[in-house]
Design a protein around this motif. Structure first.
Motif, short mmCIF file in Angstrom:
data_model
loop_
_atom_site.label_atom_id
_atom_site.label_comp_id
_atom_site.label_asym_id
_atom_site.label_seq_id
_atom_site.Cartn_x
_atom_site.Cartn_y
_atom_site.Cartn_z
N GLU B 224 0.75 -1.05 0.02
CA GLU B 224 -0.02 0.05 0.05
C GLU B 224 0.88 1.57 0.25
N TYR B 225 2.26 1.30 0.87
CA TYR B 225 3.32 2.52 0.73
C TYR B 225 3.31 3.03 -0.84
N THR B 226 4.37 1.52 -1.56
CA THR B 226 4.43 2.04 -3.25
C THR B 226 2.83 1.75 -3.66
N TYR B 227 1.71 1.46 -3.51
CA TYR B 227 0.48 1.37 -4.42
C TYR B 227 0.24 3.55 -4.58
N SER B 228 0.54 3.80 -2.95
CA SER B 228 -0.45 5.42 -2.94
C SER B 228 0.92 6.16 -4.17
N ILE B 229 2.23 5.68 -3.18
CA ILE B 229 3.26 6.77 -4.64
C ILE B 229 3.18 6.62 -5.77
N MET B 230 2.41 5.11 -6.32
CA MET B 230 3.07 5.34 -7.55
C MET B 230 1.29 5.96 -8.49
N GLU B 231 0.38 5.95 -7.61
CA GLU B 231 -0.90 7.18 -7.95
C GLU B 231 -0.90 8.28 -7.78
N ARG B 232 -0.09 8.56 -6.36
CA ARG B 232 1.02 10.20 -7.17
C ARG B 232 1.41 10.54 -8.12
N SER B 233 2.65 10.03 -8.21
CA SER B 233 2.99 10.07 -9.65
C SER B 233 2.90 10.21 -10.94
N LEU B 235 -0.16 10.95 -10.94
CA LEU B 235 -1.48 11.95 -11.01
C LEU B 235 -0.98 13.00 -11.96
N ALA B 236 0.68 13.53 -11.00
CA ALA B 236 1.56 14.89 -11.37
C ALA B 236 1.84 14.70 -12.67
N ALA B 237 2.20 13.24 -12.76
CA ALA B 237 2.78 13.19 -14.69
C ALA B 237 1.09 13.81 -15.31
N LEU B 238 0.06 13.16 -14.51
CA LEU B 238 -1.04 13.69 -15.69
C LEU B 238 -1.47 15.63 -15.63
N GLN B 239 -1.11 16.26 -14.31
CA GLN B 239 -1.12 17.18 -14.36
C GLN B 239 0.07 18.27 -14.87
N GLY B 240 0.55 17.38 -16.16
CA GLY B 240 2.25 17.84 -16.39
C GLY B 240 3.30 18.05 -15.76
N ASP B 241 3.49 17.31 -14.53
CA ASP B 241 4.99 17.09 -13.91
C ASP B 241 5.87 16.66 -15.26
N LYS B 242 7.07 17.27 -15.82
CA LYS B 242 7.95 16.02 -16.87
C LYS B 242 8.34 15.86 -15.78
N MET B 243 9.50 15.73 -14.87
CA MET B 243 9.78 14.71 -13.87
C MET B 243 9.15 13.93 -13.66
N MET B 244 8.46 13.79 -13.26
CA MET B 244 7.61 12.65 -12.94
C MET B 244 6.46 11.65 -14.05
N SER B 245 6.79 11.93 -15.01
CA SER B 245 6.24 11.83 -16.09
C SER B 245 6.67 9.87 -16.73
N MET B 246 7.85 9.77 -16.21
CA MET B 246 8.47 8.38 -16.49
C MET B 246 7.44 7.10 -16.42
N PRO B 247 7.26 6.14 -17.23
CA PRO B 247 6.26 4.90 -16.59
C PRO B 247 6.87 4.20 -15.08
N MET B 248 6.17 3.43 -15.22
CA MET B 248 6.88 2.99 -14.23
C MET B 248 6.80 1.21 -13.85
N VAL B 249 8.02 0.22 -13.35
CA VAL B 249 7.96 -0.73 -13.58
C VAL B 249 8.22 -1.14 -11.85
N ASN B 250 7.57 -2.75 -11.36
CA ASN B 250 7.64 -2.81 -10.07
C ASN B 250 8.15 -4.76 -10.59
N PHE B 251 8.98 -4.48 -9.51
CA PHE B 251 9.75 -6.17 -9.45
C PHE B 251 8.75 -6.95 -8.65
#
Lengths: 262, 320
Positions: B224-233, B235-251
């Motif tokens: 759930e910690y990672t989950y909430s951080i990914m959600e915020r990331s 949202l930031a990407a969709l709001q236009g934060d270019k330094m948070m717009s990267m796709p994400m990977v999970n192991f």
């Protein structure tokens, strides 16, 4: 924050001179520099001294259009000059501005609709600039009603609470902040709010300090946009930091740089 | 009733992994991730041009800690990365592999960068799907190993990692000169994630070639910690934060199979039910949660789990 760069204005001597001499390089340099410094749009004002305002506006908009597709805020009170500017804009246009008078709104709002432009509306009317936030908010409410009747998207309507210089109308600084807060309660979604920031510091001794302090305070009240000098780096840093503290950006060590990479 | 939809200003970066002959590489296919203009699977609100993808793990040595139920599908090929990779593709339908150079860890075989590079070369020769290549997750050793394997895979536009704060400079430089994308990892901390993205792009590395790993917690172990951080990331990407717009990977595989719930035998805890399905289910549940959090790439292990998650992705990508 939506930043409209204020520097291309005939009130500045370099711009007035460039208009007079047809000196494209100066205007284009100002356009480029402001965009690089973080402007999202550029204000375009031929200034009071322009002999042929219509032709001056035409020349300015075309000259800027040669170097950027940035949205332009056509800054004039004259309807014909406004429409000339809007017609020539390559990017999105912003009407700057109308007052809250019904007859002005009836002319400028349809113009915004016609050119798919945003519009800045001042919370003042024929009786002048109101003394307090309450009266400003009343005018804002009338503007919002008219805009909704004309089918203007609230995201395209910017309410300007009209800030006066702190050295002549000190009480207004506080009243305008309250106006910004109240505008957000007018409807849902609310209209955007904007300030012609530099006016707050006219003839003050330390203008940059007054500007950046007031901007930070206005951002805390929910300000969405400002017409300001993006070349003032301290001002831009204050703006970015205020937005950070309002939770609009995700913090990181190099947040100033991160904002500028956007 | 009117559907409430959000209008987002921006989108997640789109990234291609792999290079065919046309792009100067040796792969037969490409993997494309990212590009979404909305939150995960909200098809009515925006465009999700690329479904999330699964990269199947292949190790360069027999995994010392894998339980029998996870080893069983691979049998003989464990310890032989080339055969293992082939099995993943031919038998289990993998179209994207994650080659884990675990043997380079000082606590396992401490294999040399040259040995690791040779393994990468061999795998690239034998399989033609795009490759993710990760070291042994020991920051110091990875700074020796990654430059060598990056060079060995030059031109194939792999996804290489894992760059962390302690070693990002070396890994970024290697990826930059050999034309790979990079995995940037931060310890479940959104602020540090953004900072690392800036530091990497400050080296002249294109932000469009960064994939974020916000660290992965398994179901029951901090998911759930990672989950909430990914959600915020996201949202930031969709709001236009270019330094948070990267796709994400999970192991996902790595973490799920560390959980006691995936590994404990039936004798140990009989009430937990049959181990044969319990482990894969733990991996599936973890994976599906990350899909909803916004994962673009899931790195997984068990073929059964992968099959199930593929079906879930297919369902979630249906527009009606």
């Amino acid at each position: 924050m939506f930043v409209i760069g204020e520097r291309i204005n005939g009130m500045f001597n370099d711009v007035a001179k460039a208009i007079k001499q047809g000196d494209k390089a100066t205007i284009q340099g100002l356009a480029r520099k402001q965009m690089e410094a973080g402007a999202d749009a550029l204000d375009v004002n031929v200034g009071p001294a322009a002999e042929e305002p219509l032709r001056a506006m035409e020349w300015l908009v075309n000259t800027i259009g040669e170097v950027t597709d940035a949205p332009l805020a056509i800054d004039t009170t004259k309807f014909e000059v406004m429409e000339t500017g809007l017609k020539l804009c390559k990017g999105k246009a912003i009407i700057n501005s109308t007052s809250g008078d019904k007859e002005k709104l009836d002319r400028f709002l349809p113009l915004a609709k016609k050119y798919n432009a945003s519009i800045i509306a001042l919370t003042m009317n024929k009786s002048g600039i109101p003394q307090d936030a309450q009266s400003r908010a009343e005018i804002a409410a009338q503007i919002v009603t008219c805009a909704q009747e004309q089918g203007i998207d609230m995201n395209d309507l910017y309410i300007d609470g009209v800030i006066l210089p702190v050295n002549v109308a000190q009480d207004h600084s506080r009243e305008v902040l309250e106006t910004i807060r109240q505008c957000k309660l007018l409807c849902d979604p609310p209209p955007k709010t904007i300030l012609g920031l530099s006016n707050v510091s006219q003839k003050a001794l330390n203008r940059p300090l007054v500007n950046r302090t007031y901007l930070a305070m206005a951002i805390a009240c929910g300000l969405d946009a400002a017409i300001l000098d993006p070349l003032d780096k301290d001002l831009m840093n204050s703006m970015i930091t205020a937005e950070l503290l309002m939770g609009k950006q995700i913090y990181c060590g190099n947040y100033l740089e991160a904002y500028r990479k956007k | 009733m009117e559907k409430a939809t959000e209008k987002w200003a921006s989108k997640v970066n789109e990234l291609i992994i792999g290079a065919t002959q046309k792009e100067g590489g040796t792969r037969n296919s490409l993997i494309k991730v990212g590009g979404a203009t909305t939150l995960p699977f909200l098809h009515f609100e925006g465009v999700i041009p690329n479904p999330p993808v699964i990269a199947m793990e292949v190790w360069d040595m027999e995994p010392p800690d894998w339980p029998a139920v996870l080893k069983e599908p691979f049998g003989e090929v464990l310890g032989d990365p080339v055969e293992w990779a082939k099995k993943c593709i031919n038998e289990y339908g993998a179209n994207f592999l994650c080659l884990r150079l675990a043997s380079t860890h000082p606590d396992t075989k401490n294999n040399s960068p040259e040995e690791a590079a040779a393994t990468v070369k061999k795998v690239l020769e034998v399989v033609s799907v795009p490759l993710m290549i990760i070291g042994c997750n020991q920051a110091e050793k990875d700074t020796e190993v990654i430059p060598a394997v990056s060079e060995a895979a030059r031109g194939d536009n792999c996804l290489v990692g894992i760059a962390v704060e302690a070693n990002y400079k070396t890994i970024t430089a290697a990826c930059q000169s050999d034309g790979h994308s990079i995995i940037a990892e931060s310890p479940i901390d959104i602020n540090l994630a953004k900072q690392l993205n800036i530091l990497i792009s400050d080296m002249g590395f294109s932000p469009e070639k960064i994939i974020m790993h916000p660290a992965t917690g398994a179901l029951g172990y901090g998911l759930e910690y990672t989950y909430s951080i990914m959600e915020r990331s996201r949202l930031a990407a969709l709001q236009g934060d270019k330094m948070m717009s990267m796709p994400m990977v999970n192991f996902v595989g790595q973490e799920a199979w560390r959980a006691k719930e995936a590994k404990a035998s039936e004798q140990e805890i009989p009430e937990w039910g049959p181990i044969a399905s319990r482990g894969p289910l733990w991996e599936v549940t973890t994976a599906v949660s990350y899909l909803q959090a916004g994962a673009d790439i899931l790195v997984m292990c068990h073929p059964k789990a992968i099959d199930s998650v593929k079906k879930v992705i297919e369902e979630l990508m249906k527009k009606e």
